[in-house]
Motif scaffolding. Structure first.
Motif, PDB file in Angstrom:
ATOM      1  N   MET A  40      -2.362  15.301   9.869  1.00 61.38           N
ATOM      2  CA  MET A  40      -2.717  16.108  11.006  1.00 61.38           C
ATOM      3  C   MET A  40      -3.732  15.391  11.890  1.00 61.38           C
ATOM      4  O   MET A  40      -3.659  15.483  13.102  1.00 61.38           O
ATOM      5  N   ALA A  41      -4.669  14.687  11.295  1.00 66.89           N
ATOM      6  CA  ALA A  41      -5.694  13.981  12.062  1.00 66.89           C
ATOM      7  C   ALA A  41      -5.068  12.894  12.939  1.00 66.89           C
ATOM      8  O   ALA A  41      -5.477  12.707  14.088  1.00 66.89           O
ATOM      9  N   ALA A  42      -4.071  12.195  12.427  1.00 67.39           N
ATOM     10  CA  ALA A  42      -3.397  11.155  13.206  1.00 67.39           C
ATOM     11  C   ALA A  42      -2.689  11.761  14.415  1.00 67.39           C
ATOM     12  O   ALA A  42      -2.712  11.191  15.512  1.00 67.39           O
ATOM     13  N   PHE A  43      -2.063  12.916  14.226  1.00 65.30           N
ATOM     14  CA  PHE A  43      -1.384  13.603  15.321  1.00 65.30           C
ATOM     15  C   PHE A  43      -2.388  13.993  16.407  1.00 65.30           C
ATOM     16  O   PHE A  43      -2.165  13.751  17.601  1.00 65.30           O
ATOM     17  N   ARG A  44      -3.520  14.564  16.018  1.00 64.36           N
ATOM     18  CA  ARG A  44      -4.555  14.950  16.988  1.00 64.36           C
ATOM     19  C   ARG A  44      -5.117  13.738  17.720  1.00 64.36           C
ATOM     20  O   ARG A  44      -5.357  13.786  18.921  1.00 64.36           O
ATOM     21  N   MET A  45      -5.323  12.650  17.018  1.00 64.76           N
ATOM     22  CA  MET A  45      -5.841  11.434  17.649  1.00 64.76           C
ATOM     23  C   MET A  45      -4.849  10.895  18.674  1.00 64.76           C
ATOM     24  O   MET A  45      -5.247  10.447  19.752  1.00 64.76           O
ATOM     25  N   GLU A  46      -3.567  10.937  18.367  1.00 62.83           N
ATOM     26  CA  GLU A  46      -2.552  10.466  19.305  1.00 62.83           C
ATOM     27  C   GLU A  46      -2.496  11.367  20.536  1.00 62.83           C
ATOM     28  O   GLU A  46      -2.356  10.881  21.660  1.00 62.83           O
ATOM     29  N   LEU A  47      -2.621  12.658  20.355  1.00 62.57           N
ATOM     30  CA  LEU A  47      -2.656  13.582  21.493  1.00 62.57           C
ATOM     31  C   LEU A  47      -3.859  13.280  22.385  1.00 62.57           C
ATOM     32  O   LEU A  47      -3.745  13.289  23.613  1.00 62.57           O
ATOM     33  N   MET A  48      -4.989  13.004  21.784  1.00 62.09           N
ATOM     34  CA  MET A  48      -6.186  12.660  22.557  1.00 62.09           C
ATOM     35  C   MET A  48      -5.979  11.350  23.310  1.00 62.09           C
ATOM     36  O   MET A  48      -6.338  11.237  24.479  1.00 62.09           O
ATOM     37  N   ARG A  49      -5.389  10.365  22.650  1.00 62.37           N
ATOM     38  CA  ARG A  49      -5.150   9.066  23.275  1.00 62.37           C
ATOM     39  C   ARG A  49      -4.244   9.205  24.494  1.00 62.37           C
ATOM     40  O   ARG A  49      -4.434   8.545  25.507  1.00 62.37           O
ATOM     41  N   LEU A  50      -3.271  10.109  24.415  1.00 65.03           N
ATOM     42  CA  LEU A  50      -2.322  10.324  25.509  1.00 65.03           C
ATOM     43  C   LEU A  50      -2.825  11.337  26.542  1.00 65.03           C
ATOM     44  O   LEU A  50      -2.113  11.660  27.484  1.00 65.03           O
ATOM     45  N   HIS A  51      -4.034  11.851  26.351  1.00 65.99           N
ATOM     46  CA  HIS A  51      -4.638  12.824  27.257  1.00 65.99           C
ATOM     47  C   HIS A  51      -3.794  14.098  27.371  1.00 65.99           C
ATOM     48  O   HIS A  51      -3.642  14.666  28.448  1.00 65.99           O
ATOM     49  N   VAL A  52      -3.268  14.536  26.234  1.00 66.72           N
ATOM     50  CA  VAL A  52      -2.472  15.763  26.189  1.00 66.72           C
ATOM     51  C   VAL A  52      -3.409  16.956  26.130  1.00 66.72           C
ATOM     52  O   VAL A  52      -4.342  16.989  25.333  1.00 66.72           O
ATOM     53  N   ASP A  53      -3.175  17.934  26.998  1.00 62.22           N
ATOM     54  CA  ASP A  53      -3.973  19.159  27.027  1.00 62.22           C
ATOM     55  C   ASP A  53      -3.502  20.052  25.885  1.00 62.22           C
ATOM     56  O   ASP A  53      -2.375  20.530  25.901  1.00 62.22           O
ATOM     57  N   VAL A  54      -4.355  20.271  24.890  1.00 59.13           N
ATOM     58  CA  VAL A  54      -4.007  21.074  23.720  1.00 59.13           C
ATOM     59  C   VAL A  54      -4.631  22.457  23.872  1.00 59.13           C
ATOM     60  O   VAL A  54      -5.831  22.573  24.134  1.00 59.13           O
ATOM     61  N   LYS A  55      -3.817  23.473  23.721  1.00 64.80           N
ATOM     62  CA  LYS A  55      -4.302  24.854  23.792  1.00 64.80           C
ATOM     63  C   LYS A  55      -4.111  25.471  22.413  1.00 64.80           C
ATOM     64  O   LYS A  55      -3.025  25.407  21.856  1.00 64.80           O
ATOM     65  N   THR A  56      -5.165  26.066  21.877  1.00 62.93           N
ATOM     66  CA  THR A  56      -5.097  26.696  20.562  1.00 62.93           C
ATOM     67  C   THR A  56      -5.570  28.137  20.656  1.00 62.93           C
ATOM     68  O   THR A  56      -6.230  28.524  21.620  1.00 62.93           O
TER      69      THR A  56
END
Length: 74
Positions: free
Chosen positions: A1-17
């Motif tokens: 899960m941490a790798a997925f979150r890091m990749e989203l951050m690297r790609l500047h993906v807006d995450v809504k939770t």
């Protein structure tokens, strides 16, 4: 899960939770609808098909959409 979150951050993906999606519809997306670096329209005058997402906390438009579900663990 941490790798997925890091990749989203690297790609500047807006995450809504912490939201509940009530409806997803296809929608026309313009450059004005796409303000994040991860969600640009290709040209300012270029309209693309995307999504209008209705949630319990308002609505927003997006060119792309990833839905991930998880349960809280202790």
């Amino acid at each position: 899960m941490a790798a997925f979150r890091m990749e989203l951050m690297r790609l500047h993906v807006d995450v809504k939770t912490g939201i509940s999606i009530t409806e997803i519809k296809t929608a026309r997306i313009t450059a004005e609808d796409t303000k994040s670096a991860a969600n640009p329209a290709t040209k300012k005058t270029d309209d693309r098909t995307g999504y209008c997402i209705q949630t319990d906390k308002g609505s927003f438009k997006s060119k792309r959409l990833i839905i991930a579900c998880a349960t809280a663990s202790n």
